[in-house]
Design an enzyme around this catalytic site. Sequence first.
Site, PDB file in Angstrom:
ATOM      1  N   SER A   1       0.763  -1.232   0.140  1.00  0.00           N
ATOM      2  CA  SER A   1      -0.174  -0.119   0.121  1.00  0.00           C
ATOM      3  C   SER A   1       0.881   1.202  -0.065  1.00  0.00           C
ATOM      4  O   SER A   1       0.310   2.290  -0.038  1.00  0.00           O
ATOM      5  CB  SER A   1      -0.972  -0.073   1.226  1.00  0.00           C
ATOM      6  OG  SER A   1      -2.155  -0.969   0.992  1.00  0.00           O
TER       7      SER A   1
ATOM      8  N   LYS B   1      -0.017   3.952  -2.500  1.00  0.00           N
ATOM      9  CA  LYS B   1      -0.827   4.887  -2.477  1.00  0.00           C
ATOM     10  C   LYS B   1      -0.186   6.201  -2.294  1.00  0.00           C
ATOM     11  O   LYS B   1      -0.919   7.231  -2.630  1.00  0.00           O
ATOM     12  CB  LYS B   1      -1.666   4.716  -1.384  1.00  0.00           C
ATOM     13  CG  LYS B   1      -2.809   3.472  -1.637  1.00  0.00           C
ATOM     14  CD  LYS B   1      -3.522   3.031  -0.397  1.00  0.00           C
ATOM     15  CE  LYS B   1      -4.207   1.653  -0.775  1.00  0.00           C
ATOM     16  NZ  LYS B   1      -4.500   0.734   0.174  1.00  0.00           N
TER      17      LYS B   1
ATOM     18  N   SER C   1      -6.004   3.659   4.606  1.00  0.00           N
ATOM     19  CA  SER C   1      -5.465   2.711   3.723  1.00  0.00           C
ATOM     20  C   SER C   1      -6.513   2.008   2.706  1.00  0.00           C
ATOM     21  O   SER C   1      -6.389   0.763   2.451  1.00  0.00           O
ATOM     22  CB  SER C   1      -4.597   1.822   4.175  1.00  0.00           C
ATOM     23  OG  SER C   1      -3.619   1.447   3.027  1.00  0.00           O
TER      24      SER C   1
ATOM     25  N   LYS D   1       3.250   6.307   4.867  1.00  0.00           N
ATOM     26  CA  LYS D   1       2.191   5.099   4.265  1.00  0.00           C
ATOM     27  C   LYS D   1       2.751   3.969   4.677  1.00  0.00           C
ATOM     28  O   LYS D   1       4.221   3.639   4.624  1.00  0.00           O
ATOM     29  CB  LYS D   1       2.209   5.280   2.845  1.00  0.00           C
ATOM     30  CG  LYS D   1       0.828   4.314   2.286  1.00  0.00           C
ATOM     31  CD  LYS D   1      -0.535   5.015   3.030  1.00  0.00           C
ATOM     32  CE  LYS D   1      -1.565   4.081   2.858  1.00  0.00           C
ATOM     33  NZ  LYS D   1      -1.629   2.901   3.879  1.00  0.00           N
TER      34      LYS D   1
END
Length: 393
Positions: free
Chosen positions: A74, A77, A134, A236
């Site tokens: 993730s 992102k 997320s 993140k």
Amino acid sequence: MIKALSSLRRGGWWRHGFLALLFAFAAAWGAMAQAALPTPGAPDLSARSYVLLDNTTGQTIVEREPDRPVPPASITKLMTAYLAFEALESGDIAMDDEVLVSENAWRMGGSRMFIEAGKTVTIEELLQGMIVQSGNDAATALAEYIGGNERSFVSQMNATAERLGMEETHFENPTGWPAEGHLMSARDIATLLSRLIHEHPDLYRYFRQKSYTYNGIKQYNREKLLFRNDWVDGGKTGHTEEAGYCLATSGARDDMRLIAVVLGTDSDEARNNQAEALLNYGFRHFEAVAVREGGETLASPRVYKGESDEVPVGLDEDLSVLVPKRQSDELTVTLHLDSLLTAPIAAGDRVGSLRVAFDDDTIAEQPVVALEDNPEGGLVKRLTDSLWLWWDE
């Protein structure tokens, strides 16, 4: 005190009485002489790859396999957010735009913000759902809205990665969902987070948001360092079986901002502990040193065939470097100017470089530019200077 030398490579200057220019940098980092302490070794981490970057200077403090492309999960992102921020600031989209949720976005597995197919949700809600929660569903909905469809958005992601110099990155989707060939390196991730912070400081605030509630469901930011340290302001997390536990984060202390990226750890606790160890190491043992200010005149070299015989030169932006604490006196700063400057010269034209070395290794180099215009002089001036140039040859 910073040692400073100036090297002016300009043929024939001795004929006109020009002397080499020597910089004298004031000792602004303590009045008492103090022996430099050895910098302890970096923390011993188990992460597959990692990098610790100073956000102001761009210098890497410590690294392990920083250019190894691995699944980023993730952390992907960050790029989806970067493109969304660009679209917001260009006016292509607005925070209150309402996005119709597709079935494709609604069906996304993994972490979710729990948007519903056929209903609308604002860009701002999707950003919080993607960054804080997320949500793969939120990232997909953003991609479809900004790019027109997911595949077009992924093409934008890859084009932007190339533009930013992210050489070990390739995207297959906007979420980080496992896919063959979907890879990023620790250095590329640090580059992306740095650009996001530099270019979108106001929107970066979403990354330090600790929780978000949507559809009656409150979820907490997965980055635990936000809850441990008030100087950490976010990045993140990422996790898949192949990628392991990953984290890209940033923190600011003592007028410094550092970025830490750890990839491929074996637990949530490990990624947080190891990123925190990197940040603490950087803040504890290094300091930023201002070398020269942008717009400051460093020299006024001879210019031939111009309205003026000289032009002031300097840097177009401030220059700082990172060094081990209490070792700034080991810096050497050298100015190199091009030989035989000839008009016309416009403000901003590159005329040389300023190099900063530490322990005989170059750690920074920045272009030196003209600070003022110097157009061509009259016919007599051009002819006279042509004779001087012939004589200097």
